[in-house]
Design a protein around this motif. Structure first.
Motif, PDB file in Angstrom:
ATOM      1  N   HIS A 133       0.869  -1.182   0.000  1.00  0.00           N
ATOM      2  CA  HIS A 133       0.000   0.000   0.000  1.00  0.00           C
ATOM      3  C   HIS A 133       0.906   1.232   0.000  1.00  0.00           C
ATOM      4  O   HIS A 133       2.135   1.096   0.011  1.00  0.00           O
ATOM      5  CB  HIS A 133      -0.977  -0.018   1.180  1.00  0.00           C
ATOM      6  CG  HIS A 133      -0.378   0.056   2.552  1.00  0.00           C
ATOM      7  ND1 HIS A 133       0.575  -0.830   3.017  1.00  0.00           N
ATOM      8  CD2 HIS A 133      -0.600   0.919   3.579  1.00  0.00           C
ATOM      9  CE1 HIS A 133       0.892  -0.521   4.263  1.00  0.00           C
ATOM     10  NE2 HIS A 133       0.201   0.541   4.634  1.00  0.00           N
ATOM     11  N   HIS A 135       1.639   3.682   2.101  1.00  0.00           N
ATOM     12  CA  HIS A 135       2.193   4.328   3.289  1.00  0.00           C
ATOM     13  C   HIS A 135       3.724   4.336   3.301  1.00  0.00           C
ATOM     14  O   HIS A 135       4.364   3.303   3.073  1.00  0.00           O
ATOM     15  CB  HIS A 135       1.664   3.655   4.558  1.00  0.00           C
ATOM     16  CG  HIS A 135       0.248   4.017   4.863  1.00  0.00           C
ATOM     17  ND1 HIS A 135      -0.540   3.305   5.733  1.00  0.00           N
ATOM     18  CD2 HIS A 135      -0.524   5.054   4.419  1.00  0.00           C
ATOM     19  CE1 HIS A 135      -1.743   3.871   5.802  1.00  0.00           C
ATOM     20  NE2 HIS A 135      -1.755   4.931   5.010  1.00  0.00           N
ATOM     21  N   ASP A 137       5.854   4.376   5.650  1.00  0.00           N
ATOM     22  CA  ASP A 137       6.610   3.536   6.587  1.00  0.00           C
ATOM     23  C   ASP A 137       6.834   2.128   6.045  1.00  0.00           C
ATOM     24  O   ASP A 137       7.664   1.393   6.565  1.00  0.00           O
ATOM     25  CB  ASP A 137       5.948   3.509   7.980  1.00  0.00           C
ATOM     26  CG  ASP A 137       4.550   2.927   7.992  1.00  0.00           C
ATOM     27  OD1 ASP A 137       3.830   3.030   6.978  1.00  0.00           O
ATOM     28  OD2 ASP A 137       4.156   2.368   9.037  1.00  0.00           O
ATOM     29  N   HIS A 138       6.122   1.750   4.958  1.00  0.00           N
ATOM     30  CA  HIS A 138       6.347   0.413   4.372  1.00  0.00           C
ATOM     31  C   HIS A 138       7.080   0.442   3.028  1.00  0.00           C
ATOM     32  O   HIS A 138       7.624  -0.579   2.619  1.00  0.00           O
ATOM     33  CB  HIS A 138       5.023  -0.350   4.244  1.00  0.00           C
ATOM     34  CG  HIS A 138       4.515  -0.783   5.585  1.00  0.00           C
ATOM     35  ND1 HIS A 138       4.936  -1.941   6.203  1.00  0.00           N
ATOM     36  CD2 HIS A 138       3.675  -0.190   6.453  1.00  0.00           C
ATOM     37  CE1 HIS A 138       4.369  -2.031   7.398  1.00  0.00           C
ATOM     38  NE2 HIS A 138       3.603  -0.982   7.576  1.00  0.00           N
ATOM     39  N   HIS A 198      -7.236  -1.306   6.007  1.00  0.00           N
ATOM     40  CA  HIS A 198      -6.306  -0.398   6.684  1.00  0.00           C
ATOM     41  C   HIS A 198      -6.115   0.893   5.869  1.00  0.00           C
ATOM     42  O   HIS A 198      -6.126   1.990   6.413  1.00  0.00           O
ATOM     43  CB  HIS A 198      -4.976  -1.121   6.901  1.00  0.00           C
ATOM     44  CG  HIS A 198      -3.834  -0.213   7.151  1.00  0.00           C
ATOM     45  ND1 HIS A 198      -3.727   0.525   8.305  1.00  0.00           N
ATOM     46  CD2 HIS A 198      -2.752   0.105   6.387  1.00  0.00           C
ATOM     47  CE1 HIS A 198      -2.622   1.249   8.249  1.00  0.00           C
ATOM     48  NE2 HIS A 198      -2.023   1.022   7.100  1.00  0.00           N
ATOM     49  N   ASP A 217      -0.324  -4.488   7.874  1.00  0.00           N
ATOM     50  CA  ASP A 217      -1.029  -3.546   8.766  1.00  0.00           C
ATOM     51  C   ASP A 217      -2.440  -3.996   9.124  1.00  0.00           C
ATOM     52  O   ASP A 217      -3.314  -3.155   9.389  1.00  0.00           O
ATOM     53  CB  ASP A 217      -1.045  -2.122   8.176  1.00  0.00           C
ATOM     54  CG  ASP A 217       0.291  -1.423   8.332  1.00  0.00           C
ATOM     55  OD1 ASP A 217       1.120  -1.898   9.121  1.00  0.00           O
ATOM     56  OD2 ASP A 217       0.500  -0.394   7.671  1.00  0.00           O
TER      57      ASP A 217
HETATM   58 ZN    ZN Z   1      -0.045   1.441   6.565  1.00  0.00          ZN
END
Ligand code: ZN
Length: 358
Positions: A133, A135, A137-138, A198, A217
């Motif tokens: 996805h 985000h 942080d990933h 999420h 997540d």
């Molecule tokens: Zn996420």
């Protein structure tokens, strides 16, 4: 899982120095977590609140002196963790397919791929990078893999990343709406979007020939979700996602977080935890009397709403915290936050307890 290059003896001087430098230069959450996660953590401030110990069942393998662990999931599928975040990769005869690139693992992704490729005598060239996805942080280490890697993700991931225009996260070149089979070097990866959860673009990454599902997540094996059910955009979608995940055949679960892989039992435990919160929220909504809060704060309805809903939240969360402490790590840290999120979703998405003025 095959431990490779694992250092159980302690933290090397070099990694301690690296940790100190990371803290001094830029105290990002990732750097701080890396600095305190090891066997010689920074000295704790005794004024800060204590929490229940992390149960051993929540812990994964030890990290090496570089701060990562890489191990086999099944055959030529591997996973990488820094103890907090997870990535995975598939070695094929035509190169490596990487799944997510968390910035906290960062350059250790390259080291992990190189280590495994060298040990097995296969190509270490990363040809594909699949995004779970959008985000940061990933996938915030995506740019480390250059311009020529083929990035694969959901159409909405591309739309959002083009909008946010973050050079660390180039938009995917290959996109899909509902399903796409990715074939690289004789290997097969089934990508699917099954509705928002999420995040609006979070996808199911199924490796049927490796008995593995990667779904990031949602359930965090051994741990409760972080704030507000993992800061999720669609709470009914988040709650439904494990049922969809369990409808796939798999044995190994890559949840994107913390130090170990998951099992089907981990998803079941996560589902039970969330179900318990939902049930308790409904009971608390039906039993906590709002009258005293509205009498006390009459001219300030926001104060009344806050104190009333906080009381509902606390009543609903308390038995869940008691039940899961020692079972799921950090039940005492984040259950109240996720309970308020579920409470608001039960009220606003499901319409539970909604009353029309007579
Ligand atoms: Zn996420």
């Amino acid at each position: 899982m095959t431990p490779t290059n694992t250092d159980r003896s302690g933290t090397s001087r070099r990694s301690l120095l690296a940790r100190g430098a990371a803290l001094a230069a830029a105290p990002s959450i990732g750097a701080i977590m890396a600095a305190v996660a090891g066997p010689s953590p920074a000295e704790a401030d005794s004024a800060l609140q204590d929490y229940a110990p992390v149960p051993p069942s929540a812990l994964g393998p030890a990290l090496n002196s570089q701060g990562y662990y890489v191990g086999r999931v099944e055959r030529n599928l591997y996973w990488v963790t820094d103890g907090t975040y997870q990535s995975a990769f598939l070695t094929t005869r035509d190169g490596v397919v990487l799944f997510d690139a968390p910035p906290t693992i960062g350059h250790n992704l390259r080291r992990a791929v190189d280590e495994i490729a060298a040990a097995n005598g296969v190509s270490n060239r990363v040809t594909h990078l699949v995004y779970s996805h959008h985000h940061a942080d990933h996938i915030g280490a995506s740019a480390l893999f250059g311009k020529h890697v083929v990035r694969v993700g959901h159409a909405e991931t591309r739309r959002l990343l083009l909008q946010y225009n973050d050079p660390a996260r180039p938009a995917p070149d290959v996109t899909f709406q509902d399903r796409r089979t990715l074939r690289v070097g004789g290997e097969r990866v089934e990508l699917a979007w099954r509705g928002s959860n999420h995040a609006p673009d979070n996808i199911y990454i199924h490796l049927p020939d490796h008995d593995t599902l990667m779904l990031v997540d949602i359930a965090l094996p051994g741990w409760v979700p972080i704030y507000n059910l993992n800061l999720s955009a669609d709470i009914p979608g988040f709650i439904a996602a494990p049922t969809t995940a369990l409808s796939y055949p798999w044995k190994h679960y890559i949840g994107g977080h913390l130090g170990r892989l998951g099992t089907r039992a981990d998803l079941g435990l996560h589902q039970q935890y969330v179900t318990d919160i939902v049930d308790n929220v409904k009971t608390a909504l039906a039993t906590v009397d709002p009258t005293p809060y509205f009498v006390k704060y009459g001219p300030n309805p926001w104060a009344a709403v806050k104190t009333y809903l906080d009381a509902v939240t606390d009543q609903a969360a308390a038995p869940v915290i008691a039940k899961y402490t020692g079972v799921l790590a950090a039940a005492d840290v984040f259950t109240t936050s996720s309970t308020l999120t579920i409470l608001e979703s039960v009220r606003l998405d499901l319409g539970f307890g909604s009353q029309i003025h007579p």
